[in-house]
Design a protein around this motif. Structure first.
Motif, PDB file in Angstrom:
ATOM      1  N   PRO A 191       0.813  -1.229   0.000  1.00  0.00           N
ATOM      2  CA  PRO A 191       0.000   0.000   0.000  1.00  0.00           C
ATOM      3  C   PRO A 191       0.843   1.273   0.000  1.00  0.00           C
ATOM      4  O   PRO A 191       0.576   2.208  -0.753  1.00  0.00           O
ATOM      5  N   LYS A 192       1.893   1.301   0.831  1.00  0.00           N
ATOM      6  CA  LYS A 192       2.767   2.483   0.863  1.00  0.00           C
ATOM      7  C   LYS A 192       3.532   2.620  -0.440  1.00  0.00           C
ATOM      8  O   LYS A 192       3.700   3.723  -0.972  1.00  0.00           O
ATOM      9  N   SER A 196       3.561  10.125  -2.655  1.00  0.00           N
ATOM     10  CA  SER A 196       3.593  10.263  -1.193  1.00  0.00           C
ATOM     11  C   SER A 196       4.880   9.623  -0.682  1.00  0.00           C
ATOM     12  O   SER A 196       4.918   8.455  -0.306  1.00  0.00           O
ATOM     13  N   ARG A 197       5.937  10.388  -0.690  1.00  0.00           N
ATOM     14  CA  ARG A 197       7.276   9.846  -0.431  1.00  0.00           C
ATOM     15  C   ARG A 197       7.741  10.068   1.004  1.00  0.00           C
ATOM     16  O   ARG A 197       8.927   9.943   1.288  1.00  0.00           O
ATOM     17  N   GLU A 198       6.848  10.402   1.887  1.00  0.00           N
ATOM     18  CA  GLU A 198       7.221  10.603   3.282  1.00  0.00           C
ATOM     19  C   GLU A 198       6.536   9.568   4.165  1.00  0.00           C
ATOM     20  O   GLU A 198       5.445   9.094   3.857  1.00  0.00           O
ATOM     21  N   ILE A 199       7.216   9.232   5.261  1.00  0.00           N
ATOM     22  CA  ILE A 199       6.633   8.321   6.241  1.00  0.00           C
ATOM     23  C   ILE A 199       7.106   8.753   7.627  1.00  0.00           C
ATOM     24  O   ILE A 199       8.273   9.118   7.805  1.00  0.00           O
ATOM     25  N   HIS A 223      14.830   3.453  -0.878  1.00  0.00           N
ATOM     26  CA  HIS A 223      14.018   2.238  -0.925  1.00  0.00           C
ATOM     27  C   HIS A 223      12.550   2.620  -0.969  1.00  0.00           C
ATOM     28  O   HIS A 223      12.169   3.737  -0.594  1.00  0.00           O
ATOM     29  N   THR A 224      11.718   1.654  -1.377  1.00  0.00           N
ATOM     30  CA  THR A 224      10.267   1.874  -1.377  1.00  0.00           C
ATOM     31  C   THR A 224       9.640   1.442  -0.057  1.00  0.00           C
ATOM     32  O   THR A 224       8.437   1.581   0.121  1.00  0.00           O
ATOM     33  N   TYR A 225      10.450   0.889   0.848  1.00  0.00           N
ATOM     34  CA  TYR A 225       9.968   0.533   2.189  1.00  0.00           C
ATOM     35  C   TYR A 225      11.120   0.743   3.168  1.00  0.00           C
ATOM     36  O   TYR A 225      12.266   0.980   2.768  1.00  0.00           O
ATOM     37  N   CYS A 226      10.831   0.645   4.454  1.00  0.00           N
ATOM     38  CA  CYS A 226      11.837   0.918   5.480  1.00  0.00           C
ATOM     39  C   CYS A 226      12.715  -0.313   5.700  1.00  0.00           C
ATOM     40  O   CYS A 226      12.491  -1.097   6.629  1.00  0.00           O
ATOM     41  N   HIS A 263      19.292  -2.690  -7.165  1.00  0.00           N
ATOM     42  CA  HIS A 263      19.290  -3.096  -5.762  1.00  0.00           C
ATOM     43  C   HIS A 263      17.883  -2.988  -5.175  1.00  0.00           C
ATOM     44  O   HIS A 263      17.407  -3.889  -4.480  1.00  0.00           O
ATOM     45  N   VAL A 264      17.237  -1.866  -5.442  1.00  0.00           N
ATOM     46  CA  VAL A 264      15.884  -1.625  -4.915  1.00  0.00           C
ATOM     47  C   VAL A 264      14.899  -2.635  -5.488  1.00  0.00           C
ATOM     48  O   VAL A 264      14.058  -3.188  -4.769  1.00  0.00           O
ATOM     49  N   LEU A 265      15.021  -2.904  -6.783  1.00  0.00           N
ATOM     50  CA  LEU A 265      14.142  -3.881  -7.432  1.00  0.00           C
ATOM     51  C   LEU A 265      14.304  -5.262  -6.802  1.00  0.00           C
ATOM     52  O   LEU A 265      13.313  -5.935  -6.484  1.00  0.00           O
TER      53      LEU A 265
END
Length: 279
Positions: free
Chosen positions: A46-47, A56-59, A143-146, A240-242
């Motif tokens: 979802p994020k 929405s690139r902030e968390i 990254h797309t997640y933490c 790497h991210v992929l």
């Protein structure tokens, strides 16, 4: 991918719940795997979709640590479930007469609880250590997640404790789990080769096929991602991210497909509405 993961794992849970013939240890462990995959994919996607769709690139930092904790703890739980499924196959093939008395419902429930507690307790120090470091550098992670190491690398302090603890848990969990799975399948293969006919060998080995495919679908992306992080210094960042994403997204998608295709009881239940229409 998210839609496939949600639909596939929810379908597995629904079929096992509504089909009395599937109320056995193997399918209870499969349900645990489906729940774990649902939590893992929902912790990330979802994020990720909000980043791609709404920029929405902030968390929030607390939300980031919570996401990190869920990803790590349920990855550990998933690995443990694969060990439990290997043990189930070992008992079913090597000691079939005792299978129903060894893996009773209370025993399966206790194994499930132990796996959840293992995941919760081993990963609990990660977010507390990450929160304890002082952060005075950039607050951007690629990254797309933490991802754990990506977050703690932002700290302007010596993060060896976090790094060593993370590495120790990874080696302890993955190393022990892979070892126990290997031991189980060594015994299973020995038992299969002792069967008198080729048909009996193929039929017995076929009961392990789904589990072996799920093991490969889980550990191979994880191994590839780990090798990329360790040795892929010259590889482009986006790759790497992929790979980090594929490591977490591939198993929740493939697991229900593998069991849906390879397990006859689940396949028959899935095709039942279409068979009725055909008749």
């Amino acid at each position: 991918m998210y839609a496939i993961a949600i639909l596939g794992n929810s379908t597995i849970l629904f079929i096992v719940k509504t089909e009395p013939s599937l109320h056995g240890p193997m399918y209870y462990f499969l349900c645990m795997l489906a729940v774990t995959d649902l939590v893992l994919s929902t912790s990330i996607l979802p994020k990720m979709l909000s980043i791609f769709w709404f920029y929405s690139r902030e968390i929030n930092f607390s939300a980031c640590l919570t996401q990190m904790y869920f990803i790590l703890s349920f990855s550990v739980i998933e690995s443990g479930i694969l060990v439990a499924m290997a043990f189930d196959r070992y008992v079913a093939i090597c000691d079939p007469l005792r299978h129903s008395t060894t893996l009773t419902n209370p025993v399966v429930a206790k194994i499930g609880l132990a796996l959840v507690l293992r995941g919760i307790m081993l990963i609990l120090p990660h977010p507390f250590l990450a929160r304890s470091w002082p952060y005075c550098r950039t607050n951007i992670i690629p990254h797309t997640y933490c991802e754990h190491i990506a977050v703690v690398k932002l700290a302007c302090a010596n993060i060896r404790i976090s790094s060593y603890y993370s590495l120790s848990v990874a080696f302890l969990v993955i190393g022990m789990d892979v070892f126990f799975i290997a031991v189980s399948y060594t015994q299973i293969i020995r038992a299969i080769f002792n069967l008198p006919t080729k048909d009996a060998r193929l039929k017995t080995f076929g009961t392990c096929g789904s589990h072996l495919c799920v093991i490969l679908a889980t550990y191979i992306p994880h191994l590839f991602s780990a090798l990329m992080q360790r040795f892929g210094h010259n590889v482009a960042l986006h790759f790497h991210v992929l790979m980090a994403n594929m490591n977490l997204l591939v198993p929740p998608i493939l697991n229900p497909i593998i069991y849906g295709v390879r397990t006859q009881q689940i396949r028959d239940k899935l095709l039942q509405p279409f068979n009725h229409k055909g008749t």
